[in-house]
Design a protein around this motif. Structure first.
Motif, PDB file in Angstrom:
ATOM      1  N   THR A 185       0.827  -1.216   0.000  1.00  0.00           N
ATOM      2  CA  THR A 185       0.000   0.000   0.000  1.00  0.00           C
ATOM      3  C   THR A 185       0.857   1.259   0.000  1.00  0.00           C
ATOM      4  O   THR A 185       0.417   2.313  -0.486  1.00  0.00           O
ATOM      5  CB  THR A 185      -0.926   0.010   1.224  1.00  0.00           C
ATOM      6  OG1 THR A 185      -0.136  -0.134   2.425  1.00  0.00           O
ATOM      7  CG2 THR A 185      -1.931  -1.125   1.159  1.00  0.00           C
ATOM      8  N   ASN A 186       2.078   1.170   0.544  1.00  0.00           N
ATOM      9  CA  ASN A 186       2.972   2.335   0.530  1.00  0.00           C
ATOM     10  C   ASN A 186       3.358   2.705  -0.899  1.00  0.00           C
ATOM     11  O   ASN A 186       3.510   3.892  -1.228  1.00  0.00           O
ATOM     12  CB  ASN A 186       4.238   2.049   1.343  1.00  0.00           C
ATOM     13  CG  ASN A 186       3.953   1.957   2.824  1.00  0.00           C
ATOM     14  OD1 ASN A 186       3.082   2.661   3.327  1.00  0.00           O
ATOM     15  ND2 ASN A 186       4.671   1.095   3.525  1.00  0.00           N
ATOM     16  N   LEU A 187       3.530   1.700  -1.752  1.00  0.00           N
ATOM     17  CA  LEU A 187       3.815   1.985  -3.159  1.00  0.00           C
ATOM     18  C   LEU A 187       2.627   2.642  -3.844  1.00  0.00           C
ATOM     19  O   LEU A 187       2.775   3.579  -4.645  1.00  0.00           O
ATOM     20  CB  LEU A 187       4.165   0.679  -3.895  1.00  0.00           C
ATOM     21  CG  LEU A 187       5.598   0.151  -3.776  1.00  0.00           C
ATOM     22  CD1 LEU A 187       5.704  -1.195  -4.462  1.00  0.00           C
ATOM     23  CD2 LEU A 187       6.584   1.143  -4.376  1.00  0.00           C
ATOM     24  N   ILE A 188       1.417   2.169  -3.518  1.00  0.00           N
ATOM     25  CA  ILE A 188       0.214   2.716  -4.153  1.00  0.00           C
ATOM     26  C   ILE A 188       0.011   4.176  -3.753  1.00  0.00           C
ATOM     27  O   ILE A 188      -0.404   4.999  -4.572  1.00  0.00           O
ATOM     28  CB  ILE A 188      -1.005   1.857  -3.776  1.00  0.00           C
ATOM     29  CG1 ILE A 188      -0.820   0.428  -4.312  1.00  0.00           C
ATOM     30  CG2 ILE A 188      -2.292   2.467  -4.312  1.00  0.00           C
ATOM     31  CD1 ILE A 188      -1.852  -0.550  -3.820  1.00  0.00           C
ATOM     32  N   ARG A 189       0.319   4.507  -2.492  1.00  0.00           N
ATOM     33  CA  ARG A 189       0.143   5.896  -2.038  1.00  0.00           C
ATOM     34  C   ARG A 189       1.014   6.871  -2.829  1.00  0.00           C
ATOM     35  O   ARG A 189       0.659   8.038  -2.993  1.00  0.00           O
ATOM     36  CB  ARG A 189       0.463   5.999  -0.547  1.00  0.00           C
ATOM     37  CG  ARG A 189      -0.592   5.365   0.357  1.00  0.00           C
ATOM     38  CD  ARG A 189      -0.332   5.689   1.812  1.00  0.00           C
ATOM     39  NE  ARG A 189      -1.338   5.088   2.670  1.00  0.00           N
ATOM     40  CZ  ARG A 189      -1.191   3.942   3.311  1.00  0.00           C
ATOM     41  NH1 ARG A 189      -0.053   3.257   3.162  1.00  0.00           N
ATOM     42  NH2 ARG A 189      -2.149   3.458   4.078  1.00  0.00           N
ATOM     43  N   ILE A 190       2.154   6.410  -3.316  1.00  0.00           N
ATOM     44  CA  ILE A 190       3.034   7.280  -4.102  1.00  0.00           C
ATOM     45  C   ILE A 190       2.327   7.758  -5.364  1.00  0.00           C
ATOM     46  O   ILE A 190       2.528   8.889  -5.821  1.00  0.00           O
ATOM     47  CB  ILE A 190       4.340   6.534  -4.461  1.00  0.00           C
ATOM     48  CG1 ILE A 190       5.132   6.208  -3.194  1.00  0.00           C
ATOM     49  CG2 ILE A 190       5.195   7.351  -5.421  1.00  0.00           C
ATOM     50  CD1 ILE A 190       6.350   5.345  -3.430  1.00  0.00           C
TER      51      ILE A 190
END
Length: 850
Positions: A185-190
């Motif tokens: 999810t941290n990648l998606i937030r980018i």
């Protein structure tokens, strides 16, 4: 400190830094790093100091390359403190990057992680460095958790400024292809930050939609929904697609978490881009409320909040509240949410209020009030239920009852109903809690019948303890009434019993003064002075006593319809108001609003004393101008104070147009004109003007601490030579001190500096800038409460000649531009709506042109 000594201090600091970092003692290194942070964080450095600061940065970068991780952590903290002030043209960023990038090829994952985080701090200065961005993006595939998280941080920071957004999206796409539904999810937030590049934003949206189709875990879905919404808000053409995408999940088959998330995201869009919604969208949102198959309390609350946001637009309000439309929401569905008496009932009652305001229906309002009142009475004697649940239901229902009761015309039975509830001890704490909100709502309707009747009954009730009676009485006194009310309160046998301490006396007197009961306030303030107090307290009480004494005398004069306003003005104002004004100057903290308000009252009375004079209209216009400025100076002013000042401005405008009041005497500073008020005025009772409750505020919620750099002492003199291109350059920097609750209510976005010029010959000593002499204004965004606004003013012959014209001097009256001027530097705040607040302070500088 002069330039030479500043350069020497900077060079000495760099030498100490180099020597200290070479030592082995940890405390010594820590103290040296603190000194480096102070040096690098200084603003407006001279050339030699800037060179020293850049050298210090390179020294730190050299140490980063060769030292251990403990020292890297300390250096990282230094860069974190000063990163906001670093800029590529100003600082040698390329030299720093060249020294630290070799750490990324080391075998130490902690060192690599720290370097990536340092890249993240410097992201705004290296947005065009392809080597650095390649290193950050490649680190996203690291198997070490520390390095991976650091790469996420650096990529996220870079995405906000980078020129290589497409490469970031493509890298995340390749990783998500490998990981599938388990994509971090941290990648998606980018992806929510790649809106600076149109093609990258389209690719990011397509990637998020592909991930949704792979049926990821619900937590990942929620992150995707939010990321797509943030992205759409920055790329407007995506907003209609996002609305349709989120609305497609508002079906019974979707899980509750999904529906709640979609409603929250739709509400975010509605707050900033409501014009993208259409009539079919309202039908989908209404179905969440009306469809019993999947309607729950939480879903209904979220849906009502969304519709409430959309109703700020008259177009949607008409669609929702007009029975003839196919999007009409029946009040029955909304009222069913109120009677559940949970937290969602408050949202539902506000929406019910909106429907009554748009389409008044007294029968529907009366039925709703009657049903809620019956539910309250049912809980009065309830004994077989959970006490906590009943307590919450009473609190919610009472608040809903007040919200609906104060919508439109207010029934006079409202006070009787609340007094009936007060006879039960169970309701007392809730009514005391809601009294402040009730008074605020009733004051909007200019009602004063509530205060007098309520106060009489409260003093006579035996079921309420003295402390509760005192709390209720203070709220009642904030309502205006005729002069006989003061005497009735003083003569009541239960009144003095409530005043157990001097603090109680002062609070009641304060409420009485706010409500215009100056005779009662005057007696109580005099009673407060008789006890031993500290010198500042005694001084403040003398100020209040002088003001109320002046108002009592003016009120007596009005009541007996005496003539000769000018002599009465000399006695009441010169002796009492000027005394109060003098006492205020010695008080700390400074009470700026009190000073302005007293000056405004004196100006008003001075204008009224010369109604037959030709100066009456100009004087009254000056009063209106100053009152308007006062209303714009204090953004944290409460609603009652704004109402009082607004009413005062309307009254002054009416007086100026008519020339004299109906009674031939002083006109009250309020516009309360119900039938009772008219009878009292004719009979000579008279209603005193109300005081703003902000008059008693000593600690402001919103203020700024501004200083000018280079420092300009108050009332100093700058001698400037008139040459081509000559300018004065300075920076106003400081902090915005705002209470957390106020920050949520009114967001201040910008700090603004307005520069005004007055020829000293025509200078009247005023510290408020006028529109005619405004030279220029500069503003900067407030970041985390800090602002730094750069200002400049030219004093060439052409510009200085323009000052003369702007300041109202006739063209040709000044043959020479050279001379003395007064430069005013005024601080202002600009809120989210673009409204400008003259919060101060104002610095005056004498400028001499030679």
């Amino acid at each position: 400190m002069d330039i030479e000594s500043g350069d020497f201090a900077a060079s000495a600091a760099v030498a100490a830094l180099t020597k200290g970092l070479a030592g082995a003692h940890a405390d010594r290194q820590r103290s040296v790093l603190e000194a480096a942070a102070a040096l690098l964080g200084a603003a407006n450095l001279h050339a030699a100091q800037l060179a020293a600061a850049n050298h210090a940065l390179l020294v730190l970068a050299d140490v980063w390359r060769e030292s251990d991780n403990s020292l890297r952590i300390a250096i990282y903290k230094v860069f974190k403190l000063v990163s906001a002030s670093l800029a590529a043209p100003r600082n040698n960023i390329s030299g720093i990057i060249k020294r630290i990038k070799v750490v990324l090829i080391s075998n130490d994952p902690i060192a690599r992680a720290l370097t990536l985080r340092l890249y993240g701090l410097l992201a705004h200065t290296i947005h065009d460095n392809i080597d650095v961005h390649h290193s950050i993006i490649e680190s996203l595939e690291s198997t070490d958790p520390l390095e991976y998280n650091a790469a996420i941080f650096a990529t996220d920071r870079s995405a906000k400024t980078s020129m290589f957004l497409m490469e970031i999206v493509q890298k995340i796409s390749r990783i998500s292809t490998k990981q599938g539904p388990a994509t971090s999810t941290n990648l998606i937030r980018i992806l929510s930050h790649v809106h600076r590049n149109l093609l990258a934003s389209q690719e990011a949206r397509a990637l998020c939609l592909r991930l949704i189709n792979h049926n990821p875990p619900i937590e990942t879905k929620l992150v995707i929904f939010r990321s797509l919404t943030i992205l759409a808000l920055h790329v407007p053409f995506q907003i209609p697609m996002q609305i349709q995408f989120l609305s497609s999940y508002l079906i019974p088959e979707s899980s509750e978490l999904i529906i709640l998330s979609c409603l929250d995201n739709l509400n975010s869009i509605a707050e900033s881009a409501s014009h993208h919604f259409k009539s079919p969208d309202l039908k989908r949102f209404s179905a969440v409320i009306t469809n019993q198959h999947f309607s729950t309390a939480l879903k209904t609350t979220k849906a009502i909040r969304l519709l409430q946001t959309l109703c700020k637009s008259s177009r949607f309000a008409e669609l929702l509240f007009t029975p003839a439309t196919d999007t009409f929401i029946s009040p029955v569905h909304i009222f069913n949410s109120i009677v559940k008496a949970d937290n969602g009932a408050l949202v539902a009652s506000k929406f019910f209020k909106l429907s009554l305001e748009f389409s008044p229906d007294e029968r529907r309002k009366a039925e709703a009030l009657e049903r809620i009142y019956e539910m309250l009475l049912a809980r009065r004697d309830c004994k077989n239920h959970d006490v906590a649940i009943v307590t919450q239901e009473i609190s919610v229902l009472l608040h809903c009852f007040i919200i609906i009761a104060c919508t439109g015309s207010v029934d006079e039975r409202l006070g009787d109903r609340i007094l009936f509830l007060l006879e039960s001890q169970r309701f007392v704490p809730f009514i005391i809690k809601e009294m402040s909100f009730l008074c605020k709502e009733l004051m909007k309707n200019r009602l004063k019948f509530f205060g007098r009747r309520f106060a009489e009954r409260v003093l006579s009730l035996s079921a309420i303890d003295c402390k509760s009676k005192l709390q209720l009485l203070k709220q009642c006194l904030r309502f205006p009434s005729d002069v006989s009310f003061d005497q009735e309160v003083l003569a009541h046998p239960g009144f003095q019993v409530l005043l157990e301490s001097n603090w109680d006396v002062y609070q009641v007197a304060q409420s009485a003064m706010i409500g215009g009961h100056v005779e009662l306030a005057n007696i109580l303030f005099e009673q407060c002075q008789q006890s031993t107090q500290s010198e500042p307290t005694q001084q403040w009480l003398q100020v209040l006593h002088s003001i109320t004494l002046a108002e009592c005398e003016l009120k007596t004069w009005n009541r007996h319809q005496q003539h000769g306003m000018e002599s009465k003005f000399q006695e009441a104002v010169s002796c009492h108001y000027h005394k109060a004004q003098l006492l205020l100057t010695g008080l700390t903290p400074e009470r700026r609003f009190c000073q302005y308000w007293i000056s405004l009252r004196i100006m008003y009375l001075r204008a009224m004393s010369g109604q037959s004079s030709v100066l009456f209209r100009p004087l009254m216009q000056q009063v209106i101008t100053q009152a308007t400025k006062l209303k714009k100076m204090f953004p944290d002013m409460d609603g009652q104070s704004r109402m009082v000042i607004g009413d005062f401005i309307e009254t002054c405008t009416s007086i100026m147009e008519s020339g004299i009041d109906n009674n031939g005497g002083d006109v009250v500073m309020t516009t309360i004109t119900d039938d009772v008020g008219k009878e009292d005025s004719v009979a000579g009772g008279g209603i005193s003007f109300m005081f703003p409750s902000y008059f008693f505020v000593t600690k402001r919620i919103c203020l700024i601490d501004a200083k000018i750099s280079p420092a300009i002492p108050e009332d100093c003199e700058i001698v400037a030579e008139r040459t081509d291109g000559a300018r004065i350059v300075f920076t106003v920097e400081g902090d915005l001190v705002v209470d957390a609750a106020f920050k949520e209510r009114l967001s201040m976005h910008y700090h603004q500096v307005s520069l005004t010029i007055h020829p000293q010959t025509y200078w009247n000593g005023s510290t408020t800038s006028t529109e005619s002499s405004l030279v220029s204004s500069f503003k900067s965004r407030i970041k985390d409460g800090y602002f730094e606004t750069k200002c400049s003013i030219g004093y060439t012959e052409v510009e200085a000649a323009r000052w003369n014209l702007l300041s109202g001097i006739k063209e040709g009256s000044c043959n020479e531009v050279a001379g003395k001027y007064v430069l005013l530097i005024s601080n202002q705040l600009v809120d989210a709506a673009g409204e400008i607040w003259d919060v101060g302070p104002v610095t005056s500088v004498v400028l001499t042109i030679v």
